[in-house]
Design a protein around this motif. Structure first.
Motif, mmCIF file in Angstrom:
data_model
loop_
_atom_site.group_PDB
_atom_site.id
_atom_site.type_symbol
_atom_site.label_atom_id
_atom_site.label_comp_id
_atom_site.label_asym_id
_atom_site.label_seq_id
_atom_site.Cartn_x
_atom_site.Cartn_y
_atom_site.Cartn_z
ATOM 1 N N ILE A 9 0.865 -1.190 0.000
ATOM 2 C CA ILE A 9 0.000 0.000 0.000
ATOM 3 C C ILE A 9 0.894 1.230 0.000
ATOM 4 C CG2 ILE A 9 -1.727 1.329 1.288
ATOM 5 C CD1 ILE A 9 -2.757 -1.251 2.471
ATOM 6 N N GLN A 10 0.511 2.231 -0.757
ATOM 7 C CA GLN A 10 1.209 3.509 -0.710
ATOM 8 C C GLN A 10 0.199 4.642 -0.811
ATOM 9 O OE1 GLN A 10 3.967 3.749 -3.971
ATOM 10 N NE2 GLN A 10 2.378 3.832 -5.547
ATOM 11 N N HIS A 11 0.552 5.759 -0.169
ATOM 12 C CA HIS A 11 -0.371 6.896 -0.147
ATOM 13 C C HIS A 11 0.414 8.171 0.117
ATOM 14 C CE1 HIS A 11 -4.052 9.101 1.720
ATOM 15 N NE2 HIS A 11 -4.058 9.219 0.408
ATOM 16 N N LYS A 12 0.079 9.219 -0.619
ATOM 17 C CA LYS A 12 0.620 10.550 -0.381
ATOM 18 C C LYS A 12 -0.525 11.456 0.048
ATOM 19 C CE LYS A 12 4.499 10.210 -3.626
ATOM 20 N NZ LYS A 12 5.162 10.811 -4.810
ATOM 21 N N VAL A 13 -0.333 12.151 1.160
ATOM 22 C CA VAL A 13 -1.399 12.966 1.725
ATOM 23 C C VAL A 13 -0.797 14.248 2.279
ATOM 24 C CG1 VAL A 13 -1.224 11.866 3.991
ATOM 25 C CG2 VAL A 13 -3.376 12.938 3.319
ATOM 26 N N SER A 14 -1.580 15.318 2.283
ATOM 27 C CA SER A 14 -1.163 16.595 2.860
ATOM 28 C C SER A 14 -2.087 16.941 4.015
ATOM 29 C CB SER A 14 -1.206 17.710 1.809
ATOM 30 O OG SER A 14 -0.293 17.454 0.767
ATOM 31 N N LEU A 15 -1.497 17.303 5.146
ATOM 32 C CA LEU A 15 -2.266 17.647 6.339
ATOM 33 C C LEU A 15 -1.921 19.059 6.781
ATOM 34 C CD1 LEU A 15 -1.955 14.372 8.469
ATOM 35 C CD2 LEU A 15 -3.777 15.018 6.896
ATOM 36 N N TRP A 59 6.212 22.026 11.994
ATOM 37 C CA TRP A 59 6.096 21.115 10.862
ATOM 38 C C TRP A 59 6.378 19.683 11.318
ATOM 39 C CZ3 TRP A 59 5.076 23.042 5.823
ATOM 40 C CH2 TRP A 59 4.999 24.429 5.748
ATOM 41 N N LYS A 60 5.529 19.166 12.167
ATOM 42 C CA LYS A 60 5.739 17.834 12.727
ATOM 43 C C LYS A 60 4.461 17.016 12.628
ATOM 44 C CE LYS A 60 9.292 19.312 16.031
ATOM 45 N NZ LYS A 60 9.696 19.350 17.465
ATOM 46 N N ILE A 61 4.639 15.698 12.642
ATOM 47 C CA ILE A 61 3.507 14.780 12.641
ATOM 48 C C ILE A 61 3.710 13.754 13.750
ATOM 49 C CG2 ILE A 61 3.019 15.049 10.182
ATOM 50 C CD1 ILE A 61 4.461 12.402 9.686
ATOM 51 N N SER A 62 2.624 13.114 14.158
ATOM 52 C CA SER A 62 2.665 12.046 15.155
ATOM 53 C C SER A 62 1.999 10.809 14.574
ATOM 54 C CB SER A 62 1.958 12.464 16.445
ATOM 55 O OG SER A 62 2.629 13.531 17.069
ATOM 56 N N VAL A 63 2.461 9.650 15.023
ATOM 57 C CA VAL A 63 1.974 8.380 14.488
ATOM 58 C C VAL A 63 1.597 7.463 15.645
ATOM 59 C CG1 VAL A 63 2.600 6.315 13.175
ATOM 60 C CG2 VAL A 63 3.353 8.564 12.382
ATOM 61 N N LEU A 119 -1.354 12.132 12.403
ATOM 62 C CA LEU A 119 -1.971 13.440 12.617
ATOM 63 C C LEU A 119 -0.930 14.545 12.574
ATOM 64 C CD1 LEU A 119 -1.422 14.474 15.815
ATOM 65 C CD2 LEU A 119 -2.990 12.608 16.258
ATOM 66 N N SER A 120 -1.401 15.721 12.231
ATOM 67 C CA SER A 120 -0.543 16.898 12.130
ATOM 68 C C SER A 120 -0.429 17.582 13.487
ATOM 69 C CB SER A 120 -1.120 17.875 11.101
ATOM 70 O OG SER A 120 -0.515 19.146 11.210
ATOM 71 N N ASN A 127 -0.459 26.016 7.235
ATOM 72 C CA ASN A 127 0.367 25.517 6.144
ATOM 73 C C ASN A 127 0.103 24.025 5.946
ATOM 74 O OD1 ASN A 127 1.789 28.009 5.582
ATOM 75 N ND2 ASN A 127 2.855 27.705 7.518
ATOM 76 N N TRP A 128 0.812 23.417 5.001
ATOM 77 C CA TRP A 128 0.544 22.030 4.649
ATOM 78 C C TRP A 128 1.794 21.182 4.798
ATOM 79 C CZ3 TRP A 128 -4.357 20.376 3.230
ATOM 80 C CH2 TRP A 128 -5.298 21.389 3.040
ATOM 81 N N ILE A 129 1.636 20.021 5.418
ATOM 82 C CA ILE A 129 2.718 19.060 5.585
ATOM 83 C C ILE A 129 2.471 17.900 4.624
ATOM 84 C CG2 ILE A 129 3.922 17.535 7.184
ATOM 85 C CD1 ILE A 129 2.922 19.252 9.473
ATOM 86 N N ASN A 130 3.422 17.644 3.738
ATOM 87 C CA ASN A 130 3.315 16.524 2.803
ATOM 88 C C ASN A 130 3.847 15.254 3.465
ATOM 89 O OD1 ASN A 130 2.286 18.148 0.697
ATOM 90 N ND2 ASN A 130 4.354 18.835 0.197
ATOM 91 N N ILE A 131 3.069 14.192 3.381
ATOM 92 C CA ILE A 131 3.381 12.946 4.087
ATOM 93 C C ILE A 131 3.265 11.777 3.113
ATOM 94 C CG2 ILE A 131 2.741 11.447 6.027
ATOM 95 C CD1 ILE A 131 1.348 13.973 7.217
#
Length: 725
Positions: A9-15, A59-63, A119-120, A127-131
């Motif tokens: 599976i692959q996915h590109k998303v902006s948050l 500009w950080k994300i959590s998983v 989550l962002s 602004n937008w974070i590309n993930i």
């Protein structure tokens, strides 16, 4: 030797601010013996130099990765604060005949099911974070890679689509901040993926029977069917997002799912705009509620939209005033049986600054709808959690009050320190502000150039959406006195609507809340509750009272380095720590409204006279340092034991020398007491004190489900205490 992983599976998303996505991954039962491990790889694709500009993010994300998510909640594997150009990898062993032990059971199909949450952490600017999210499957030893991929005939056609929409749709869902293209499943025979975007997770959704396209033409039984829905509005605090109250929303939804009458609405319209002042934030929330409830589709709502469109398209002021006058004449004493979305009740929940935003919002809605809204929808519960109802500064070091009053966090800081508004600067009517739009419009402009966004907003006058560059003002906007004082004034539009609620409740942290102290969140204390005795050896506190500096240090460390719970620790709400809760009901003061209003008028007159007499003492709404020091040492005039009867304020001569009493304005402590008296005049309150051992300001609402476990039972108390049917 470990087999080479195969991309499944692959996915590109902006948050952006408040962005969150969830992936429910399930392994095909026929393939579990062919796979050894699943590898989840998540990468923050933002350029590395963004790490140097935290003020534009962060500009950080959590998983979070949860195994068997439908089982008793288990603390997942957590990876907080993934910075720019960094990635993380989480491995998940497949439960099969090769991996079967006490912790994994092959007979439980949920053991081969995971939920990945990304989550962002961005809060300051939209602004937008590309993930990039990728899932790899590692085959068992001896299993050919060709066998893993053999059944996949068309790898490019299996795309999980998102159901998101760019505006409030027919089902009542709100706009989303992430992209609309779902993940690409390259090996559908091996794994399946159920994808949810921000809209589906945080947005409100009506029960299916609630929606009717033409409610005016519905039969009587259909009107009864859609009537009676209870809207619960949740508003976040400063530098927050709707993710802060997501756990509370999910708990309210789950607890009230059996009757299908509760609709929770997370407000996202103030993402990145909480420093612009309580007035601006409250207006945006109000306009979102008017749009969501369907008020804009009524005759009066359409008239209001026309008047706002006239302002947005820069028509003549006389024409705009004419439309507003027509609206006022038509809407007086008007009452609908139900608005188009079938909502008949409303409850308001606000955390921190969100509680004050909600109070302003009540008055604003009442004013711009000329009484129609609350004449149609019944206000039920008004709830605040760790809200500085009396402002900030009189319980904190004077230097903090000075910084806030000078605009450290914009107009919001001045509002919280009870600064006079006589010198407040107004924005130019020709300036386009993205944050002046309701969220359903604002998100559609966020990826456009500023000029294009302004043009799009100005050309939208034909729609029935409130998109004026400057929303209409209400009576609260014209007083030079501090906004918090104006809202608490008996007889003010906000105070009047607040009284109409069936009950009013304030949750307050007794200790360990550096941002909002106990007195301001309880309006000067809880009756018959002695804080000193609580922390004594005979008291109920489990820890000694900490110093102010210790609280500052622990709060700062908790924000910079959030504690991560231990892995693989099963924890249900029943196992969560039980905070100490103290509940007290405060009766209203009958007949006190007139006296309190007179005191507020006198205080406003004294402040105006002092400003005119001596500019050096009160220049531009900023208090002299000596006055702030004096306010810190002033004795409490409302004791914890006798809050039912709020005593009168002392004269100015009791607080300063007789020679300077005529020129020194009210201190923050004096103004805070006036605000407290205003809220207690002819108004009952239920005050709930909560003691949480760790940093409590975000724990009390469970800002993040897996990081703020200490607050689980606080939210449970709220959900079970109030009837949202």
């Amino acid at each position: 030797m470990t087999q080479k992983p195969v991309l499944a599976i692959q996915h590109k998303v902006s948050l952006s601010v408040g962005g969150i996505v969830r992936y429910r991954i399930k392994v095909n039962p026929s393939q579990i013996n062919n796979i050894d491990t699943l590898q989840f790889r998540i990468r923050n694709c933002s350029p590395i130099y963004r790490n140097l500009t935290p003020a534009s993010g962060p500009w950080k994300i959590s998983v979070a990765l949860i195994r068997n998510p439908d089982k008793t909640p288990v603390v997942p594997e957590l990876v907080p604060s993934i910075g720019c150009a960094k990635d993380c990898r989480l491995d998940a062993k497949i439960a099969n005949e090769y991996h079967n032990n006490d912790e994994t059971h092959e007979n439980d199909p949920g053991e081969n099911e995971w939920e990945l949450e990304v989550l962002s952490e961005m809060v300051l600017q939209p602004n937008w974070i590309n993930i990039t999210v990728e899932l790899y499957a590692v085959p068992q030893k001896g299993v050919s890679l060709d066998l893993i991929a053999s059944n996949n005939d068309d790898t490019n056609s299996n795309v999980v689509s998102s159901n998101s929409n760019s505006s409030v749709d027919d089902e009542g869902t709100a706009d989303t901040a992430d992209t609309k293209t779902g993940p690409q499943v390259l090996l559908p025979h091996l794994v399946s993926c159920d994808y949810k975007d921000t809209n589906e997770i945080c947005g409100p959704t009506f029960p299916k029977q609630a929606h009717h396209e033409n409610i005016g033409e519905s039969k009587e039984q259909n009107e009864e069917e859609v009537n009676g829905y209870h809207l619960v509005v949740l508003t976040h605090g400063i530098h927050g997002s709707w993710l802060d109250l997501l756990y509370m929303k999910e708990q309210i939804d789950a607890y009230n799912a059996h009757h299908g009458k509760t609709v929770t609405f997370l407000s996202d319209t103030n993402h990145g705009g909480t420093e612009e002042g309580i007035q601006s934030a409250g207006q945006r929330v109000a306009l979102d509620i008017l749009e969501f409830t369907g008020y804009n589709e009524t005759e009066q709502g359409k008239e209001l939209c026309k008047s706002l469109s006239a302002v947005a398209s820069k028509k003549s002021l006389s024409k705009s005033e004419e439309n507003t006058t027509t609206l006022k004449k038509k809407s007086r004493n008007t009452k609908y049986s139900v608005f188009p979305r079938g909502i008949s009740k409303i409850s308001i929940i606000g955390h921190s600054l969100g509680g004050l935003v909600n109070i302003y919002m009540l008055g604003y809605i009442e004013d711009v709808t000329k009484g129609v809204f609350f004449n149609t929808i019944q206000p039920v519960h008004f709830i605040t959690l760790a809200t500085p109802l009396l402002g900030i500064g009189f319980e904190h070091p004077w230097v903090l009050g000075l910084a806030l009053s000078m605009g450290c966090i914009g107009q919001t800081g001045k509002d919280l320190t009870l600064e006079d508004r006589s010198s407040k600067l107004k924005r130019s009517s020709s300036t386009f502000s993205l944050n002046s739009l309701p969220s359903s419009k604002r998100h559609s402009f966020q990826k456009k150039e500023p000029a294009a966004a302004a043009h799009a907003a100005g050309s939208d006058g034909a729609n029935n959406d409130i998109t004026a560059e400057h929303p209409p003002e209400c009576a609260l906007d014209h007083d030079p006195e501090p906004l918090l004082l104006a809202m608490a004034r008996p007889g003010s539009v906000s105070n009047r609507i607040l009284k109409q609620f069936s009950d009013r409740t304030s949750y307050a942290n007794i200790e360990n809340d550096m941002a909002v102290r106990f007195k301001t969140s309880t309006m000067m204390g809880i009756p018959k509750f002695d804080v000193d005795h609580f922390f004594s050896s005979e008291g109920a506190a489990t820890q000694p009272k900490r110093s102010l500096y210790h609280n500052v240090l622990t709060s700062t460390l908790a924000l910079l380095f959030p504690p991560v719970p231990k892995k693989a620790k099963f924890l249900s709400i029943a196992d969560a720590p039980s905070p100490i809760v103290i509940v007290s009901h405060v009766e209203a003061e009958p007949g006190a409204a007139a006296d309190v209003a007179k005191k507020i008028d006198e205080a406003s007159a004294e402040a105006a006279a002092a400003e005119a007499a001596d500019k050096s003492v009160h220049e531009g709404g900023i208090m002299d340092r000596n006055i702030m020091k004096e306010s810190q040492s002033a004795d409490s005039l409302i004791t914890d034991e006798s809050l039912e009867s709020v005593p009168s304020l002392p004269s100015s001569s009791q607080l300063s020398s007789s020679s300077s009493a005529a020129t020194i304005p009210k201190s923050r402590m004096d103004l805070a007491h006036l605000v407290a008296e205003g809220y207690h005049a002819e108004m009952d309150w239920t005050k709930i004190g909560v003691y949480i051992e760790h940093e409590a300001h975000v724990q009390i609402i469970v800002r993040r489900k897996w990081y703020n476990l200490d607050g689980w039972k606080c939210v449970q108390d709220l959900v079970e205490r109030f009837d949202f049917t």
